[in-house]
Each structure stands twice: as structure tokens, then as C-alpha cells.
Design an enzyme around this catalytic site. Structure first.
Site, PDB file in Angstrom:
ATOM      1  N   HIS A  55      23.166  11.538 -14.457  1.00 21.69           N
ATOM      2  CA  HIS A  55      24.013  11.148 -15.585  1.00 21.69           C
ATOM      3  C   HIS A  55      23.121  11.372 -16.802  1.00 21.69           C
ATOM      4  O   HIS A  55      22.368  10.494 -17.208  1.00 21.69           O
ATOM      5  CB  HIS A  55      24.464   9.698 -15.468  1.00 21.69           C
ATOM      6  N   ASP A  79       0.801  -1.240   0.000  1.00 21.70           N
ATOM      7  CA  ASP A  79       0.000   0.000   0.000  1.00 21.70           C
ATOM      8  C   ASP A  79       0.828   1.281   0.000  1.00 21.70           C
ATOM      9  O   ASP A  79       0.292   2.369   0.191  1.00 21.70           O
ATOM     10  CB  ASP A  79      -0.948   0.068   1.218  1.00 21.70           C
ATOM     11  N   GLU A 121      33.946  17.942  -6.920  1.00 24.91           N
ATOM     12  CA  GLU A 121      33.056  17.886  -8.086  1.00 24.91           C
ATOM     13  C   GLU A 121      32.280  19.186  -8.223  1.00 24.91           C
ATOM     14  O   GLU A 121      31.597  19.618  -7.292  1.00 24.91           O
ATOM     15  CB  GLU A 121      32.070  16.720  -7.927  1.00 24.91           C
ATOM     16  N   TYR A 172      42.034   8.195  -4.486  1.00 24.18           N
ATOM     17  CA  TYR A 172      41.591   7.250  -3.457  1.00 24.18           C
ATOM     18  C   TYR A 172      42.773   6.359  -3.102  1.00 24.18           C
ATOM     19  O   TYR A 172      43.322   5.695  -3.982  1.00 24.18           O
ATOM     20  CB  TYR A 172      40.412   6.426  -3.988  1.00 24.18           C
ATOM     21  N   HIS A 191      30.560  13.757 -16.610  1.00 21.51           N
ATOM     22  CA  HIS A 191      29.386  13.199 -17.284  1.00 21.51           C
ATOM     23  C   HIS A 191      28.455  14.358 -17.560  1.00 21.51           C
ATOM     24  O   HIS A 191      28.533  15.404 -16.920  1.00 21.51           O
ATOM     25  CB  HIS A 191      28.710  12.111 -16.431  1.00 21.51           C
ATOM     26  N   HIS A 240      37.759   6.468 -12.006  1.00 26.55           N
ATOM     27  CA  HIS A 240      36.517   6.869 -12.672  1.00 26.55           C
ATOM     28  C   HIS A 240      36.793   8.009 -13.646  1.00 26.55           C
ATOM     29  O   HIS A 240      37.882   8.580 -13.662  1.00 26.55           O
ATOM     30  CB  HIS A 240      35.418   7.235 -11.663  1.00 26.55           C
ATOM     31  N   ASP A 283      29.126  13.723  -1.420  1.00 30.88           N
ATOM     32  CA  ASP A 283      28.708  13.855  -2.821  1.00 30.88           C
ATOM     33  C   ASP A 283      27.190  13.918  -2.783  1.00 30.88           C
ATOM     34  O   ASP A 283      26.531  12.896  -2.558  1.00 30.88           O
ATOM     35  CB  ASP A 283      29.209  12.644  -3.622  1.00 30.88           C
ATOM     36  N   GLU A 327      34.900  16.298 -12.003  1.00 32.40           N
ATOM     37  CA  GLU A 327      34.986  15.644 -10.702  1.00 32.40           C
ATOM     38  C   GLU A 327      36.185  14.706 -10.545  1.00 32.40           C
ATOM     39  O   GLU A 327      36.030  13.491 -10.436  1.00 32.40           O
ATOM     40  CB  GLU A 327      33.696  14.886 -10.414  1.00 32.40           C
ATOM     41  N   ASP A 382      24.965  18.235  -8.775  1.00 28.54           N
ATOM     42  CA  ASP A 382      25.829  17.101  -8.417  1.00 28.54           C
ATOM     43  C   ASP A 382      27.156  17.671  -7.927  1.00 28.54           C
ATOM     44  O   ASP A 382      28.007  18.027  -8.745  1.00 28.54           O
ATOM     45  CB  ASP A 382      25.999  16.217  -9.669  1.00 28.54           C
ATOM     46  N   HIS A 441      30.700   4.139  -4.403  1.00 31.18           N
ATOM     47  CA  HIS A 441      29.239   4.249  -4.304  1.00 31.18           C
ATOM     48  C   HIS A 441      28.751   4.089  -2.873  1.00 31.18           C
ATOM     49  O   HIS A 441      27.676   3.539  -2.619  1.00 31.18           O
ATOM     50  CB  HIS A 441      28.568   3.218  -5.216  1.00 31.18           C
ATOM     51  N   ARG A 478      37.433  13.679  -3.418  1.00 32.70           N
ATOM     52  CA  ARG A 478      36.858  14.030  -4.721  1.00 32.70           C
ATOM     53  C   ARG A 478      36.371  15.465  -4.622  1.00 32.70           C
ATOM     54  O   ARG A 478      35.874  15.880  -3.569  1.00 32.70           O
ATOM     55  CB  ARG A 478      35.717  13.085  -5.110  1.00 32.70           C
TER      56      ARG A 478
HETATM   57  N1  GLY Z   1      26.844  11.595  -7.787  1.00 31.07           N
HETATM   58  C1  GLY Z   1      26.974  10.835  -8.931  1.00 31.07           C
HETATM   59  C2  GLY Z   1      28.161  11.197  -9.677  1.00 31.07           C
HETATM   60  O1  GLY Z   1      28.969  11.970  -9.208  1.00 31.07           O
HETATM   61  O2  GLY Z   1      28.347  10.797 -10.789  1.00 31.07           O
HETATM   62 MN    MN Z   2      28.908  13.343 -10.882  1.00 31.62          MN
HETATM   63 MN    MN Z   3      28.507  13.324  -7.625  1.00 30.72          MN
END
Ligand code: GLY
Ligand code: MN
Ligand code: MN
Length: 464
Positions: A368, A39, A434, A415, A361, A357, A263, A411, A274, A246, A432
Site C-alpha cells: 500500500h 537470539d 487483482e 463476497y 491503492h 473494500h 492474493d 482489484e 500484488d 485478511h 477477487r
Molecule cells: N494484498 C493486499 C491488497 O490487496 O491490498
Molecule cells: Mn492490493
Molecule cells: Mn492483494
């Protein structure tokens, strides 16, 4: 809706119609509602393509656009009993004046009306592989048209992916979209500042600080300023958790002397922000933390300088990798004897141990965001190479050329997991930084700098 806003959506639909061709017809459903538990449903979030073309946020709705520029909306009918439980519905009668569509019907009429709309059309367009079961429904409607062939009905003979049209349109953000994205980024920047200040204040007061305390600060600031929800699950990572790409905001304690990586970005009126900041929990960087932070920042500066019209989408990434890899060699994160020169370390992707990474993006309605990363005019120029780490053959195609109005994140990160080959002072540090950039005529505009990135400025705002 304001007349000016109405005309923005109408113009988008007209641009789609012009690309469908005379015999074309496009079908665009919004997102389904999803059960969370008995529900109880997940908070509804419309489909981005649907909203981009309608500005309509109700569930259970469909748009049909024909090549002659005619738009039909199917939506929930007015129903007092349901509206008492679920909220007010616009309803088909009010939809044309409210949304600027040409016609509107109850969604209950979809299966009856769609075969009629498809009849005598040449080509049907819908987003491929986006909506579960949509292909089957289209098949059903086409079958209904075929059943009428003996009465002279013509059935569409081709199906095309509507994403091809919409992704290109959404890639360039118009002034209206850029304005919303600036406001979204500004709210998120304020949220990051709030979380930084709370971390230092709680530690100063001797309190037990947990990742969720800072997550709560982010949410508070997002909602206080009218954002509907976070654009993605916020990452609030204390200490070594920052090395988990993640990670989510969880229960880990935030300790004096450690870094915190956040983040997080809000979604405002359908557009994501972001932002990542990494800061000392207590407001003062240690020497080792600062050394790595300055390196990531320098690599981001290089990427920002490379973000300009005419550059390739991959240029900021390449600029980042160059600075980061040199820094890794200089600081002892990579061993010069083992990994050789800068060119060797880049060519063999040794930097991947600490930077795994991409730097950017697209950003827009989706975090994304859609839009091809390959330059459409050069898609046939393929070059093959062997990936130095996996050994797989990769087909490279020329990267997208940047144009004003494209929005991308920048970004870079670093690490460092524990390893005997690496100075101990760097172990378990994850950083990081960003920011969100709109490509402008002369370079790029960073819309997320409402929260500072320079270490001295971060320390100053955390002093209280
Ligand atoms: N927060 C998702 C990324 O940085 O791609
Ligand atoms: Mn991002
Ligand atoms: Mn991000």
C-alpha cells in the site's frame, strides 16, 4: 553499484536537496532490526524511504542530506568478528565510491556528528510518525546544538515532515522502477499459474490438497526467480475462507468443486507486486461460480478502461461499483424490491454487503504505497456528506488526478455470505481479481497479466 544506478540514487537525493532549501537538512534512518524470539530476528527489510535514496540494504544506517546537495551516510563499521557472524559490511571507507555518497562515518559517531551537522541550519526534515523514538533523538541533537548557542551556534527553528517531499517523488515511478515492477509482477504471475496447476494436478491424483501446499508453490516460484520475499503475507483461501478479507494461507482442505482465492505477490529488489486470482480448485468453473466470476471480471474491465491520465483515482472504483451493483441486482444478490434501482443501491451503498473494500491503492516499494489520494492542487475544496451506512459526516476532497508513471492496483471483488435472501448456489463464494497497472500516456499497462484472468484461459492452463 553500476554507474547508471548510482546516478539514479544521486539524482533522487539532489531532488530532495533542492526541496529542502539552502538551510535545510534531512535525516533518514533505515528500519530497525526486530527480535522474533530469543537470539533470532525477523528477516531484515530496509526502510523504503532510506532505500529509495541510497540503494543501501544494510541495517543500522542513516542518511543525512543537506540543502546544498551534500549527503552523509552513517553505517556499521567494518568489524571482522561481527562480519564472521552476520555477514560482510560495506563499511564507511568503501561507501562513497560504492554508493556515491559524499561522506560516510561509523554509525557509532551519529550522536557526536549530528549536532555538528545541524548547527547553523534553519530547518530540519525527517519522516514524521514513521520511526519510533526518532523525534526524541532529534530533540537530543537539537539540545546539543542549543548548548552551543553561547558560542555562536544557530539552532534550527523549524521541523518539517520529510514524507511530504518523498511521498510525492515515490508516487511517480521512473523507468528504472517500472522495469523492476514489471519483473516482480511477472514472477508473481508465474507463481499464480504454478499454484493453479498444482491444485488441479493434486486433485486429479486424488491427493489431500491444503492451502499451505499452494502457498509453498508460490514461495518456490518467488525464490526461484530471485525475489527476496513475499511483499505481504500470502492469502490462499479455500471455499468460504475467501470471504474473509485478511485470511492467510492456512491448513484448510482445498476441495473439488470449490473456488480458491490467492492474493499473493513477491517483492523484488524493494518493489512489491500484488496479484489476486480466483480459480476453481479442480480447473472447471460451475455455472454459479462462473456467473459471479464473469461479473467481477466485467467490473474490472470497466475499472481498467477508467484508468488513464486525467482521470481521478476514484474513477476506476466508481466504474467497478456501477457494474458490480447492477450485477448484484440482476443475479439476486440484492433484492430489486428492497434495494430499488441501480442509483438507489449505489447511493445507499447497499452493494457494501458484498463489496466492502476499495478497488485500488498505490503500489510501489510498499504494497500500500505512499502518496496522497487527494489532488494536491485542490486540497482546499471540501464537501461534506453523511455516510449512508455509518451516519458519520465525511469530508470529501477532490480525488487525485492520475498521471503517467503512477502505479495502482485494480482489484474488484464479490463476497457472498450465506443468507436466506440470496440464492443458495452463490453462498460462500468469494471472488477477487487483482491486477497491477502503470498509468501510461494513453491509458494503463497491466503488468500482471502474465497470469490470465478469462475463465476459459484459466480452465485451459489448469487442464495440465
Ligand atoms: N494484498 C493486499 C491488497 O490487496 O491490498
Ligand atoms: Mn492490493
Ligand atoms: Mn492483494
Amino acid at each position: 553499484m553500476e554507474p547508471m544506478t548510482l546516478s539514479i540514487y544521486a539524482q533522487r537525493r539532489a531532488r530532495v536537496a533542492a526541496q529542502l532549501g539552502q538551510g535545510g537538512i534531512a535525516i533518514i534512518p533505515t528500519a530497525p532490526e526486530r527480535a522474533r524470539n530469543r537470539d533470532s530476528e525477523f528477516l531484515f527489510r530496509f526502510d523504503s524511504y532510506f532505500h529509495y535514496l541510497s540503494g543501501f540494504g544494510e541495517p543500522n544506517a542513516w542518511l543525512v542530506i543537506t540543502g546544498d546537495g551534500h549527503t552523509t551516510l552513517f553505517c556499521n563499521p567494518k568489524d571482522l568478528e561481527r562480519e564472521i557472524w552476520d555477514g560482510v559490511r560495506l563499511g564507511p571507507d568503501a561507501a562513497p565510491s560504492h554508493l556515491g555518497v559524499d561522506a560516510a562515518f561509523s554509525v557509532a559517531e551519529l550522536d557526536q556528528q549530528l549536532p555538528q551537522l545541524l548547527e547553523n541550519k534553519a530547518t530540519v526534515w525527517y519522516p514524521f510518525a514513521t520511526h519510533k523514538g526518532l523525534e526524541t533523538r532529534v530533540d537530543g541533537w537539537l539540545n546539543a546544538v542549543r548548548a552551543r548557542v553561547r558560542f555562536g551556534a544557530l539552532c534550527p527553528q523549524a521541523q518539517h515532515d520529510l514524507c511530504a517531499i518523498l511521498d510525492e517523488m515515490r508516487l511517480i515511478k521512473d523507468d528504472f522502477e517500472q522495469d523492476v515492477m514489471r519483473r516482480a509482477a511477472q514472477i508473481s504471475a508465474g507463481a499464480h499459474i504454478r499454484a493453479m496447476q498444482r491444485s488441479a494436478a493434486m486433485l486429479r491424483a486424488g491427493q489431500d490438497v491444503r492451502e499451505y501446499h499452494l502457498d509453498a508453490e508460490l514461495l518456490h516460484e518467488f525464490r526461484q526467480h530471485g525475489s527476496q520475499y513475499p511483499a505481504y503475507s500470502s492469502i490462499v483461501a479455500a471455499g468460504a475462507n475467501a470471504c474473509v478479507l485478511h485470511y492467510r494461507a492456512d491448513t484448510a482442505p482445498i476441495r473439488d468443486g470449490e473456488l480458491v482465492l490467492i492474493d499473493a505477490g513477491c517483492e523484488l529488489d524493494g518493489y512489491a507486486s500484488d496479484i489476486t486470482r480466483t480459480f476453481p480448485a479442480n480447473g472447471r468453473f460451475t455455472g454459479a461460480q462462473r456467473a459471479l466470476y464473469e461479473l467481477v471480471l466485467a467490473s474490472q474491465d470497466a475499472a481498467i478502461a477508467a484508468t488513464k491520465p486525467g482521470a481521478r483515482f476514484t474513477d476506476p472504483h466508481e466504474a467497478t461499483v456501477k457494474v458490480l451493483t447492477q450485477g448484484m441486482l440482476d443475479l439476486g444478490l440484492l433484492d430489486k424490491d428492497q434495494h430499488g434501482t441501480l442509483d438507489d443501491a449505489i447511493h445507499h451503498r447497499h452493494y457494501f454487503a458484498h463489496y466492502m473494500h476499495r478497488t485500488s491503492h498505490w503500489l510501489g516499494m510498499d504494497v500500500h504505497d505512499c502518496g496522497s489520494y487527494v489532488e494536491p492542487t485542490e486540497v482546499g475544496q471540501v464537501s461534506e456528506r453523511r455516510d449512508p451506512l455509518s451516519g458519520e459526516t465525511i469530508k470529501d476532497r477532490p480525488s487525485r488526478i492520475l498521471h503517467p508513471g503512477m502505479v495502482l492496483t485494480i482489484e474488484p471483488g464479490l463476497y457472498v455470505r450465506p443468507s436466506d435472501r440470496i440464492p443458495r448456489e452463490f453462498w460462500n463464494i468469494g471472488i477477487r481479481i487483482e491486477d497491477d497497472a502503470i498509468v501510461t500516456a494513453g491509458g494503463c499497462e497491466l503488468i500482471s497479466r502474465g497470469v490470465p484472468v478469462r475463465p476459459d484461459e484459466i480452465e485451459a492452463l489448469m487442464r495440465g
